[in-house]
Each structure stands twice: as structure tokens, then as C-alpha cells.
Scaffold this active site. Structure first.
Site: not given
Ligand code: NAD
Length: 381
Positions: A150, A234
């Protein structure tokens, strides 16, 4: 909640809670009962599946590393089989920790060759929001089922293209809406739909978290917006599954920016109101500059609420009749096991791409209402 003991307890608890107890899903509310998957179905899922389906995580950031990969050590219907990353430094650690063979490690350039890998059944997109559409579409074209995090995408058009691509490929698409597998939130939906406290009149939904400067979530291009896209979704979800209807109108007002540097590209906070056809109103607030985590329903004969409401663990519920006595569970393990069960047994997911599209339509309408200062009417399927 990490132990499989608690997970079993939850399944047991849900089994005792009777077959009529619905989950949270709904798209059109006429179709509500059809799209619900009963707790009893969930209980039988484990018996139906011979092989654990292989999941490949795309993007090894915080959510993959701290939540999804550990949850995949507890799943019964699926397993962590592959990784897709643009950061070669991460590969060794992941391969070793999760016993992933070289042939199941991909980068963003060779990702499409995943189509030849029979170890991978499901691709889970865990990238910044603006990348969800491209990787979902590439995964579908590679013949894989998809879970996408999401918010589903940063535009309605992208959501539609993702649904179309999965349809054309004959693959299932679901959104990472873990709270549809979380028993406190399921209780909120049940109290609302069964009118346990009478008809719901008012919802208060707040989801706010501090966001550090420099994060991609503050970059409009990659995030598609600010806290509304990340956290406000949410509030939208909570309001909809608690009221049990789709909203017909939204109004919204962006909050003042007290930190114009950090929030140069996206809103710092936003208040929005959803109006439902049965007369209920949801007052929602989301911010990247404070803390808040509440879902409260006020009904004709009482109230029920969660605080915290949307976290991974430690959720607590109360009603006007007393505390909710509900165990926390591993939401992500249940979510992924359920999707694997849906894929294996050709059942509809309770959190399909169409639900992600519906929510992105609502988020876009909220932005429009904030921009124009006028209510925006919604015509959702
Ligand atoms: P994060 O920043 O920790 O991870 C993002 C990943 O994408 C990293 O590994 C990064 O290297 C990679 N990436 C590739 N291209 C990128 C770019 N151009 N810019 C930035 N990062 C890049 O983020 P996250 O917290 O893991 O979130 C990722 C996704 O998961 C988002 O869509 C977020 O909304 C979703 N999420 C959902 C929940 C949930 O509870 N369902 C919780 C956290 C995150």
C-alpha cells in the site's frame, strides 16, 4: 507477536468465534457477504495445500527486512524463495540468513527473467510507491501472482493498468492490507456490520508518525504525496470497514506547515471527512509531524475503539461495555498465507487490486477537496 503458538491460538479463537464472523473485506457493500472469507475457511486452508508457494520480495528495505522476511519464517502456505534488489551489498547477508540460492537472486535489470524460475510463484512488491505499478506489471508479464504494498500506486491510472496487466496474464493481484487479517480490526468491522452497538454514526481515525528529513516518503515523485498516501490510507480503510459502506463524498483541509523545509514537497498533515450513504461521518487526521494511532466508532448505543489501531503488534481495544480481550497475531504471516491459499485453491483474495484502486480514488479525491476547498462527490463501484 512472533510465536506460532499465538497464531494457532488466533485461528482457534476465530474458529470458536463462529462461521458467521466476517473478515474486513468489502468493495461494493452489496457484495460484502460474497467477498468475506469466513474464519472456518481459514482454518481448513492449511490442510488443502501440499506445497509451500515461493515468494520473492522485491525491495529489501525496512518493511521487507524487519517484517515480511521474519513473517515468512512462520508461514505455512508460502516461503521466502527469492529476492530482488538493486543493492548488491545486501545479497550475501540475505542469502545466508534465509538460505536463498544464487539462481533465485535478481536485480532490477534481470528481474524479468524470473519468468523462467519455477521456484517463484508470487512476487511481493515492497518498493517506494511510484515503483509499484512498473514492478507489478513486469511481475504479471513474467507470469507471477502479485502482492503489492500500500498505497497501491500514485495514480488511479496506474492502479487500473496494474489490474489490467494481472487480468491479461491470468494472475492474481492483492494489496498488502495486513489489517484485514488482524483480529482487533476484524472485531471493529464485526461490531460495525452486526450493529452490536447500534448503527455507527461517527468514526474518528488518526494515523500520524514523525517522518525524518530526507526520506523518500517526503519526495512527491516517489511517494505520490505525504502522510495521506502512507498513513491516511489506514484511516480510510478503518473507516470503511467499520462503517461497512463506501463513502459518497469527501471534504478536506491541509494543515499548516510548521516545518516548510522538511515538507517542501508534500503536506505535513491533512484533515479529511468522509460521508457515508447511511449518514455516518468519519473525521480523519494524518500527519508526519506528530504521533497518533486511533480508530474509534461512536454508535447509537455505545462506542468501540482501538488505540493503538494500526501497528504490527500491541493493538488494544475497548468498548463501552469493557475491554476487548483479543490476542495479537503475526498479521503479515496470516496475510501471506491467505494469499498463497487463494492462489493455490483459486479463491478470491479479500484484499484485491480493486480495493487498492478504490482507496487510491478516495485518496486522490481527498487531495482534490483540499486543493479546491470544496467537497468532492465519489461514485465508487
Ligand atoms: P524502505 O525505504 O525501507 O525500502 C525501500 C526499498 O526500495 C529499499 O530497499 C530501497 O533500496 C529500494 N529502492 C529501490 N529504488 C528506490 C528509489 N528510487 N528510492 C528509494 N528506495 C528505492 O521503505 P519501506 O518502509 O520498506 O516501504 C516500502 C513499501 O512498503 C512502501 O510502499 C510502503 O508504503 C510499504 N510499507 C507497508 C507497510 C505495511 O504495514 N503494509 C509498512 C511499511 C512499508
Amino acid at each position: 507477536m512472533k510465536s506460532s503458538y499465538k497464531r494457532r491460538q488466533f485461528l482457534h479463537h476465530m474458529g470458536q468465534a463462529a462461521v458467521a464472523v466476517p473478515g474486513l473485506s468489502m468493495l461494493s457493500f452489496d457484495a460484502l457477504s460474497e467477498s468475506l472469507i469466513s474464519a472456518e475457511d481459514k482454518l481448513t486452508a492449511d490442510n488443502k495445500q501440499a506445497k509451500k508457494l515461493g515468494i520473492a520480495l522485491v525491495g529489501l528495505g525496512q518493511y521487507s527486512e524487519e517484517q515480511l522476511a521474519p513473517a515468512l519464517q512462520e508461514t505455512k502456505n508460502c516461503r521466502l524463495a527469492g529476492i530482488v534488489t538493486g543493492t548488491p551489498d545486501k545479497v550475501g547477508k540475505w542469502k545466508e540468513k534465509y538460505n536463498i540460492p544464487d539462481k533465485n537472486v535478481y536485480n532490477y535489470l534481470n528481474f524479468d527473467s524470473i519468468k523462467d524460475n519455477s521456484d517463484i510463484d508470487i512476487v511481493y512488491i515492497v518498493l517506494p510507491n511510484s515503483m509499484h505499478a512498473e514492478y507489478t506489471i513486469r511481475a504479471a508479464k513474467a507470469g507471477k501472482h502479485v502482492i503489492c504494498e500500500k498505497p497501491m500506486a500514485t495514480s488511479v491510472k496506474d492502479c487500473e493498468a496494474m489490474i489490467q496487466a494481472c487480468k491479461e496474464a491470468g494472475k492474481m493481484l492483492s494489496i498488502g492490507y495486513r489489517l484485514h487479517f488482524e483480529p482487533h480490526n476484524i472485531a471493529m468491522a464485526n461490531y460495525g456490520s452486526k450493529k452490536t452497538f447500534g448503527k455507527v454514526k461517527k468514526i474518528i481515525a488518526i494515523d500520524s508518525q514523525e517522518m525524518e528529513a530526507g526520506a523518500w516518503r517526503l519526495d512527491r515523485e516517489r511517494a505520490g504525496g505525504g502522510p495521506l498516501m502512507d498513513l491516511g490510507v489506514y484511516c480510510v480503510q478503518g473507516a470503511l470497514y467499520t462503517v461497512g459502506e463506501n463513502p459518497v463524498s469527501v471534504s478536506a483541509k491541509e494543515g499548516e506547515k510548521t516545518d516548510t523545509e522538511r515538507f517542501a514537497e508534500v503536506e505535513q498533515s491533512i484533515d479529511f471527512q468522509l460521508e457515508f450513504p447511511g449518514g455516518a461521518v468519519a473525521n480523519c487526521h494524518t500527519s508526519y509531524a506528530e504521533q497518533g494511532n486511533t480508530l474509534r466508532a461512536e454508535a447509537e448505543k455505545g462506542w468501540f475503539e482501538l488505540d493503538p489501531a494500526y501497528g504490527y503488534d500491541g493493538l488494544k481495544g475497548k468498548t463501552s461495555k469493557g475491554d476487548m480481550d483479543i490476542e495479537n497475531v503475526n498479521q503479515q504471516a496470516l496475510q501471506m498465507d491467505d494469499f498463497a491459499d487463494c492462489v493455490a485453491n483459486k479463491k478470491p483474495t479479500r484484499v484485491p487490486g480493486e480495493m487498492g484502486l478504490r482507496d487510491v480514488k478516495i485518496l486522490m479525491a481527498i487531495y482534490e477537496a483540499a486543493r479546491t476547498g470544496k467537497p468532492v462527490a465519489l461514485k465508487l463501484a
